[in-house]
Design an enzyme around this catalytic site. Structure first.
Site, mmCIF file in Angstrom:
data_model
loop_
_atom_site.group_PDB
_atom_site.id
_atom_site.type_symbol
_atom_site.label_atom_id
_atom_site.label_comp_id
_atom_site.label_asym_id
_atom_site.label_seq_id
_atom_site.Cartn_x
_atom_site.Cartn_y
_atom_site.Cartn_z
ATOM 1 C CD GLU A 2 -1.409 -2.352 2.024
ATOM 2 O OE1 GLU A 2 -0.175 -2.606 1.955
ATOM 3 O OE2 GLU A 2 -2.207 -3.050 2.671
ATOM 4 C CG ASP B 277 19.411 -36.728 -10.204
ATOM 5 O OD1 ASP B 277 19.865 -37.809 -10.639
ATOM 6 O OD2 ASP B 277 18.199 -36.520 -10.001
ATOM 7 N NE ARG C 94 20.454 -23.718 -14.472
ATOM 8 C CZ ARG C 94 20.246 -24.693 -13.582
ATOM 9 N NH1 ARG C 94 20.576 -24.510 -12.315
ATOM 10 N NH2 ARG C 94 19.711 -25.836 -13.941
ATOM 11 C CB ALA D 115 9.417 -39.298 4.376
#
Lengths: 333, 333
Positions: A53, A201, A208, A273
């Site tokens: 605001e 990995d 990006r 999990a």
């Protein structure tokens, strides 16, 4: 401009700052002058900075006099790091306030009352659903439960495999979907993966652009699990490593850091999990139109042994992301 | 009535007879009188009976004079079990013919030429895509390839499981989806399952309405595999049992029986065999918004060992079927 058009613009303002405001809510505001013309736009600044605001009032200047403030969340009434927005609106001569969502935060509530006491008319509920399922979703969840909002994102084949039999997975999902995920990361507070994913990995978990250039806002990378991260792992010096298998410990630790909006990027064990603990608030599945017939599964051990125990979801939204299906669903409570 | 509105009605006529006309195509026809008002409707009768145009002309009577025939497939020009439709249209005084799809059957082709030679104007291509992907899809495939069109239908959780860990699966998909499948069965020539499915589920493969009453048209139940069917199996005396694992042998045997449109209902092994052989023409997946995390997979051994060998599909259509997602996709060639 109609109030609804102005609210659409206010939502756009809030989306622009999403990811940079936690633990404060990403709010957007548009000031309309006395003739109903847009005079100022604003979004919440990072913690300690001005609220939406105040940003919008600053841009509107004297045009705010006799005008309308259209804002995604009820203006606050409390003195925190900044003076209350309700007061700033009154001082600027605003005559009408239209907000989408009422403030659920007990510290913030009362903005509407303060405004009305000063003779400002207040309307609530305009595009409330768009806002509460959109830019304010995670924050509203955080205020209600005290836990960050967790979106579990995965990409799989139509038959639920995240890789082929030999482990190859580049690329199951389309370039369009991968680009979407990077844009999403830039709007988040944190991304969680398991230690398995780090070993397999070696992700950077950065947001990006198409040219591989990091986007301005980067989420906190979080690794969950007991094992040490490998020496050369990209996340070894950047990530918060939470040594536990308990999703609640992870979320408590993140909440303490002001993390409100979290993306869980897997893998299958961590997802299991979180599902078992009931700590997935939204499932975002990118289904590639492909069949594999073998290979690692999307999720392991979700705590379901018979069909009546299935984790039932409600589909919120289905869209195409390039050739892929993008499905947003929430667990039934 | 516009020609397009009439074609929509002709498509509805063809849908009404779908499943009862093989190996002939399910065609629909609407006759508009000289003022463009609908005067007659018709669909292809079972083999040996009248074609759609003749049915519609019969209803139109003398109102056909100077009128227009709107038909989903180019009128035939050859003497088969019935006289050529093109001739019937000419004799009835039809002045214009509008068809969706040109006749790909070398025996049938030439209807348009015959009509034009008699001074009838002929237009082709109106709503061609709707018709060729809809009611005439299987027949066009059959004419082109000599093989029945195979739709592989499955119902699974979002993570690709067709049952829970303990084998329970009633019901993964919703009542709405199950009702849709029964309605679909009533429009088909044959349904294929494997001997495993017979042993495990003992299906009847009948098309039933909501009260369990059999629908008027029933598809031929087909069981594929080497094992004998159990003594008390519901399909033991009703099904065609094709003792082979070779999809092409199955399809050749069905084509010889005039089967054009086939639904493959699984299980995972038969689906794998058809995928490996490239004999799935369409995938129809009902994805229940649920996660299981364990349990039998949708398909086993699709012949894919690495990601570049994935069976890539193109999504044709995504709709909601009650709470479930219904995805129609075709293999990329």
């Amino acid at each position: 401009m109609t109030p609804e058009d102005a609210m659409v613009l206010a939502i756009a303002e809030s989306e622009r700052v999403r990811g940079t405001t936690s633990p404060n809510p990403p709010v957007g505001c548009v000031i309309l002058d006395a003739h109903g013309h847009p005079a100022g736009f604003g979004g919440t600044q990072p913690v300690g900075g001005a609220h939406a605001e105040v940003m919008a009032l600053k841009e509107a200047g004297t045009k705010a006099q006799g005008g309308t403030a259209v804002v995604t969340l009820e203006p606050c009434s409390h003195y925190g790091r900044t003076p209350p927005c309700a007061e700033a609106l009154i001082e600027a001569g605003i005559k009408h306030v239209i907000h989408a969502v009422s403030d659920p935060d007990p510290r913030g509530a009362g903005g509407a009352r303060l405004l009305e006491q000063a003779g400002v008319t207040v309307e609530s509920g305009l595009l409330a659903d768009e806002v509460s399922k959109g830019p304010l979703r995670a924050w509203l969840h955080f205020v209600k439960t005290g836990r960050p909002h967790v979106t579990w994102k995965y990409a799989s084949s139509l038959d639920g495999r995240i890789a082929a039999k030999d482990g190859t997975s580049q690329w199951i999902s389309s370039e369009t979907s991968r680009r979407e995920v990077h844009a999403m990361r830039a709007k988040l507070d944190a991304i969680i993966v398991g230690t398995n994913t780090v070993r397999k990995d070696d992700p950077a978990l950065t947001a990006r652009d198409d040219d591989g250039i990091p986007l301005p806002h980067q989420p906190l990378p979080v690794v969950v699990g007991m094992s040490d991260l490998p020496d050369g792992a990209k996340l070894r010096h950047t990530a918060l490593h939470v040594r536990t298998h308990d999703p609640d410990e992870v979320l408590t630790s993140l909440a303490a850091r002001g993390v409100v909006d979290v993306l869980l990027e897997g893998g299958a064990t961590v997802a299991g999990a979180f599902l078992r603990a009931g700590r997935i608030d939204r499932v975002l599945a990118y289904l590639a139109p492909a069949l594999l017939g073998d290979g690692p599964a999307v999720v392991l051990d979700a705590g379901v042994s018979t069909i009546t125990d299935a984790v039932r979801l409600t589909v919120e939204d289905v869209t195409m992301s390039g050739p892929d299906l993008r499905i947003s669903a929430v667990p039934q409570t």
